[in-house]
Structures are given as structure tokens and as C-alpha cells.
Design an enzyme around this catalytic site. Sequence first.
Site, short mmCIF file in Angstrom:
data_model
loop_
_atom_site.label_atom_id
_atom_site.label_comp_id
_atom_site.label_asym_id
_atom_site.label_seq_id
_atom_site.Cartn_x
_atom_site.Cartn_y
_atom_site.Cartn_z
N CYS A 41 0.84 -1.20 0.00
CA CYS A 41 0.00 0.00 0.00
C CYS A 41 0.88 1.26 0.00
CB CYS A 41 -0.99 -0.07 1.15
SG CYS A 41 -2.49 0.82 0.81
N HIS A 99 -3.45 -5.00 1.82
CA HIS A 99 -2.80 -5.22 3.13
C HIS A 99 -2.77 -6.71 3.46
CE1 HIS A 99 -2.38 -1.13 4.92
NE2 HIS A 99 -3.23 -0.85 3.94
N GLU A 128 -1.07 -8.24 5.55
CA GLU A 128 -0.76 -8.50 6.97
C GLU A 128 -2.02 -8.53 7.83
OE1 GLU A 128 -0.56 -5.70 5.46
OE2 GLU A 128 -1.02 -4.03 6.80
N1 GLN Z 1 -3.52 6.34 0.71
C1 GLN Z 1 -2.28 6.10 1.38
C2 GLN Z 1 -1.14 6.85 0.71
O1 GLN Z 1 -1.33 7.45 -0.27
C3 GLN Z 1 -1.96 4.62 1.44
C4 GLN Z 1 -3.00 3.89 2.25
C5 GLN Z 1 -2.51 2.65 2.90
O2 GLN Z 1 -1.30 2.40 3.02
N2 GLN Z 1 -3.42 1.88 3.40
O3 GLN Z 1 -0.06 6.81 1.19
#
Ligand code: GLN
Length: 197
Positions: A77, A168, A170
Site C-alpha cells: 500500500c 494489506h 498483513e
Molecule cells: N492512501 C495512502 C497513501 O497514499 C496509502 C494507504 C494505505 O497504506 N493503506 O499513502
Amino acid sequence: MRIGVLALQGASEAHQRMLLGMGVAAPAVRRAEDLEGLDGLVLPGGESSTLLHFLAQDDFLPAVAGFVARRPCLGTCAGLILLARQVLPAQASLGLLDVTVRRNAYGRQRESHICHDNGSSWGDAALEMVFIRAPRIERCGPAVEILARRGQEPVLVRQGHLLGCAFHPELGRDTRVHQLLVDACRDGAVQGLDEAS
Ligand code: GLN
């Protein structure tokens, strides 16, 4: 084996718990010195702009960039956003994984959801995927393998020793994404950027 988890902000503890459950030591990484002796690194989810802000302090960013250029790394992410070559809207990044990502493309926090991969590569048990303000991978370079898709869209990719994951892994019980990182560390998948790109 020791796989560090960047612990400046965001979802580091769940990664540590998952790796520990797999029998892998998973120390928190908060300073350049913490990278010493690690076999691999997780760049967790969180807020990529905030992570960048903390990484910019005390020359930590070049140390992380140097580590990730050589050793296996899983970016999830916000961590994927940090690894990406290009970020939309434009934002600084390590630029090591040859993908273009668009931040927040799967909706806002309240639109967080769980879905499954399209089943083409993960056998009988579909991969459960938790999306939280996730980035969309809009372009993959020629050296990038797509390991899982959501519909047609890539959501888990690999380029040499680097793994990038829009969701995610995890937060569930499925260890298969982390296992890819563990396998890369076990294989000693140490590559220069030239080999990886
Ligand atoms: N939207 C976040 C970003 O731009 C990432 C979101 C996340 O890691 N769950 O960094």
C-alpha cells in the site's frame, strides 16, 4: 532469518506479528543502524507522504534506498507507493519498482473493503485482499511480473527482489504474500538494479 519492518508510522505491528508467526524475526526499523544485518525489509501501509516526511530526517532515506536496491523488500500500500518509479498525483518516491501508481484510487477510508483476487494464479484458495485507501497500479514496466489481479488490474507485482502489493496482506491470516518475501530472502535474491530492471 531477520526481516525488518519499517516502523515510522502506519501498519508495522501486524507485519511483525505475521512474520513472527512464520518463524521469522521481525525487528522494527526506525533508524539507519536498524538495517544492519537484515535479510529483507517490509515497507508497510500507512500514509506515504508522512512516511516520506519521517524518512527525510537524519539521512534515513538514502540508507533505506541503498538497502532496498540490494535486498528483498515487500512494499504494501503506502510502501508500494514508496517503491514505485512514478506516483500520481506526483510525489517523491524511491523509484526502484518500475510501476506507475495512483494514490487513493480505490476509494476513501470509509470505502475500505475486502475482496479476492481473480483466481488465476493462486490455485484453489483465492487470495483475500484488504483494500484501505489503496493505490492502483496503472502501468507495469517490462521487467515487472504480475502475481495477482483484482479483475484485470494488477494488485501484486514483483520485479527481481522487489514485491509491491496494493492491498494489506498483513491483516488476514493468509501468509502467502509474506512467504514470497521470505523465499526471496532465503534464495539470497540480492540483485543490482541493472539486473532487476
Ligand atoms: N492512501 C495512502 C497513501 O497514499 C496509502 C494507504 C494505505 O497504506 N493503506 O499513502
